[in-house]
Design an enzyme around this catalytic site. Structure first.
Site, PDB file in Angstrom:
ATOM      1  N   GLY A 208      40.560  34.223  35.719  1.00  0.00           N
ATOM      2  CA  GLY A 208      41.089  34.213  37.085  1.00  0.00           C
ATOM      3  C   GLY A 208      39.979  34.157  38.128  1.00  0.00           C
ATOM      4  O   GLY A 208      38.797  34.085  37.792  1.00  0.00           O
TER       5      GLY A 208
ATOM      6  N   LEU B 275      34.686  28.323  38.314  1.00  0.00           N
ATOM      7  CA  LEU B 275      34.329  27.769  37.001  1.00  0.00           C
ATOM      8  C   LEU B 275      35.585  27.670  36.133  1.00  0.00           C
ATOM      9  O   LEU B 275      36.428  28.577  36.133  1.00  0.00           O
ATOM     10  CB  LEU B 275      33.279  28.669  36.340  1.00  0.00           C
ATOM     11  CG  LEU B 275      31.906  28.593  37.028  1.00  0.00           C
ATOM     12  CD1 LEU B 275      31.059  29.811  36.680  1.00  0.00           C
ATOM     13  CD2 LEU B 275      31.196  27.298  36.632  1.00  0.00           C
TER      14      LEU B 275
ATOM     15  N   HIS C 159      30.989  40.313  44.136  1.00  0.00           N
ATOM     16  CA  HIS C 159      31.918  39.913  45.202  1.00  0.00           C
ATOM     17  C   HIS C 159      31.764  40.872  46.372  1.00  0.00           C
ATOM     18  O   HIS C 159      31.755  42.105  46.158  1.00  0.00           O
ATOM     19  CB  HIS C 159      33.363  39.933  44.664  1.00  0.00           C
ATOM     20  CG  HIS C 159      34.361  39.491  45.668  1.00  0.00           C
ATOM     21  ND1 HIS C 159      34.511  38.175  46.039  1.00  0.00           N
ATOM     22  CD2 HIS C 159      35.262  40.198  46.397  1.00  0.00           C
ATOM     23  CE1 HIS C 159      35.466  38.095  46.964  1.00  0.00           C
ATOM     24  NE2 HIS C 159      35.933  39.294  47.199  1.00  0.00           N
TER      25      HIS C 159
ATOM     26  N   ASP D 248      36.669  36.699  34.266  1.00  0.00           N
ATOM     27  CA  ASP D 248      37.686  36.239  33.310  1.00  0.00           C
ATOM     28  C   ASP D 248      38.234  34.919  33.856  1.00  0.00           C
ATOM     29  O   ASP D 248      37.685  34.346  34.796  1.00  0.00           O
ATOM     30  CB  ASP D 248      38.770  37.307  33.091  1.00  0.00           C
ATOM     31  CG  ASP D 248      39.592  37.569  34.350  1.00  0.00           C
ATOM     32  OD1 ASP D 248      40.407  38.512  34.326  1.00  0.00           O
ATOM     33  OD2 ASP D 248      39.424  36.837  35.361  1.00  0.00           O
TER      34      ASP D 248
HETATM   35  C1  GRF Z   1      26.933  37.373  48.418  1.00  0.00           C
HETATM   36  O1  GRF Z   1      27.421  38.374  49.305  1.00  0.00           O
HETATM   37  C2  GRF Z   1      27.977  37.034  47.391  1.00  0.00           C
HETATM   38  O2  GRF Z   1      28.736  38.132  46.962  1.00  0.00           O
HETATM   39  C3  GRF Z   1      28.850  36.088  48.170  1.00  0.00           C
HETATM   40  O3  GRF Z   1      27.962  35.290  48.911  1.00  0.00           O
HETATM   41  C4  GRF Z   1      26.772  36.049  49.139  1.00  0.00           C
HETATM   42  C5  GRF Z   1      25.608  35.260  48.582  1.00  0.00           C
HETATM   43  O4  GRF Z   1      24.468  35.797  49.099  1.00  0.00           O
HETATM   44  N1  GRF Z   1      29.650  35.282  47.281  1.00  0.00           N
HETATM   45  P1  GRF Z   1      23.016  35.297  48.534  1.00  0.00           P
HETATM   46  O5  GRF Z   1      23.078  33.784  48.377  1.00  0.00           O
HETATM   47  O6  GRF Z   1      22.787  36.000  47.233  1.00  0.00           O
HETATM   48  O7  GRF Z   1      22.057  35.737  49.613  1.00  0.00           O
END
Ligand code: GRF
Length: 199
Positions: free
Chosen positions: A142, A92, A108, A140
């Protein structure tokens, strides 16, 4: 508190938030779901839960800046207190982050600052770590760099591949996200530089 969830994939994190929000004591309700992918499973989950959803697909916009503006408008319509990125696979723009500054939370699937970016699970596995995990942080300007709110450790098992490791991480991740978002919704969130304080 009013939550808007941005999701690009299957939505298991969204599903966990939708299950939690049915309890009035949780203190937050998902009032809108926004996805960049028309076929995202997260949209089906939203519909099934009777939550409004909007698709804002890059292909429908002249350029990335217009798409970012489109996402910001779609999110703003729902009047969010907090915006939750739950498996949202697009970066974003700073303009979006500024508009909802201090109110965007991301999850994450790695222990930041290790293994940021779109392939955190694969990168951790390739590195040969013995433990990895997940991180909930304030967004943020980044990529995966904002102040950390919560983390959980997940062991890597012998024979793990990216899929098996990611599934194990996701079990811890959705619990961490639900708990952390609930605390933020009930107690508030203050960001002070590299540190974010709930309450
Ligand atoms: C999650 O592990 C998220 O951290 C990562 O992709 C996965 C998405 O899983 N970016 P979902 O779509 O919530 O099942």
């Amino acid at each position: 508190a009013r939550l808007v969830v941005l999701a690009s994939g299957g939505g298991s994190n969204l599903a966990a938030l939708l299950a939690a929000h049915d309890d009035a004591a949780y203190g937050a309700r998902v009032v809108g779901v926004v996805s960049d992918k028309p076929a995202a499973g997260a949209l089906d989950l939203a519909r099934g839960a009777g939550v409004a959803s909007v698709v804002v697909a890059p292909a429908d916009f002249a350029d990335r800046a217009d798409w970012n503006a489109g996402v910001a408008e779609a999110v703003a319509v729902f009047r969010p207190d907090y915006v939750v990125l739950a498996g949202f696979m697009r970066i974003l723009a700073p303009s979006f982050v500024e508009r909802f500054a201090g109110r965007i939370v991301n999850t994450h699937p790695a222990l930041l600052p290790s293994f940021p970016g779109a392939h955190g699970v694969r990168d951790a596995l390739a590195y040969g770590v013995r433990v990895t995990g997940c991180t909930v942080h304030v967004v943020d300007a980044g990529v995966d760099t904002g102040p950390i709110l919560a983390q959980a450790v997940v062991p890597v098992a012998d024979g793990d591949d990216e899929a098996s490791l990611h599934e194990r991480i996701k079990v811890a991740e959705r619990a961490l996200l639900v708990e952390t978002v609930g605390r933020v919704a009930r107690e508030g969130l203050r960001v002070d530089g590299r540190h974010a304080v709930i309450g």
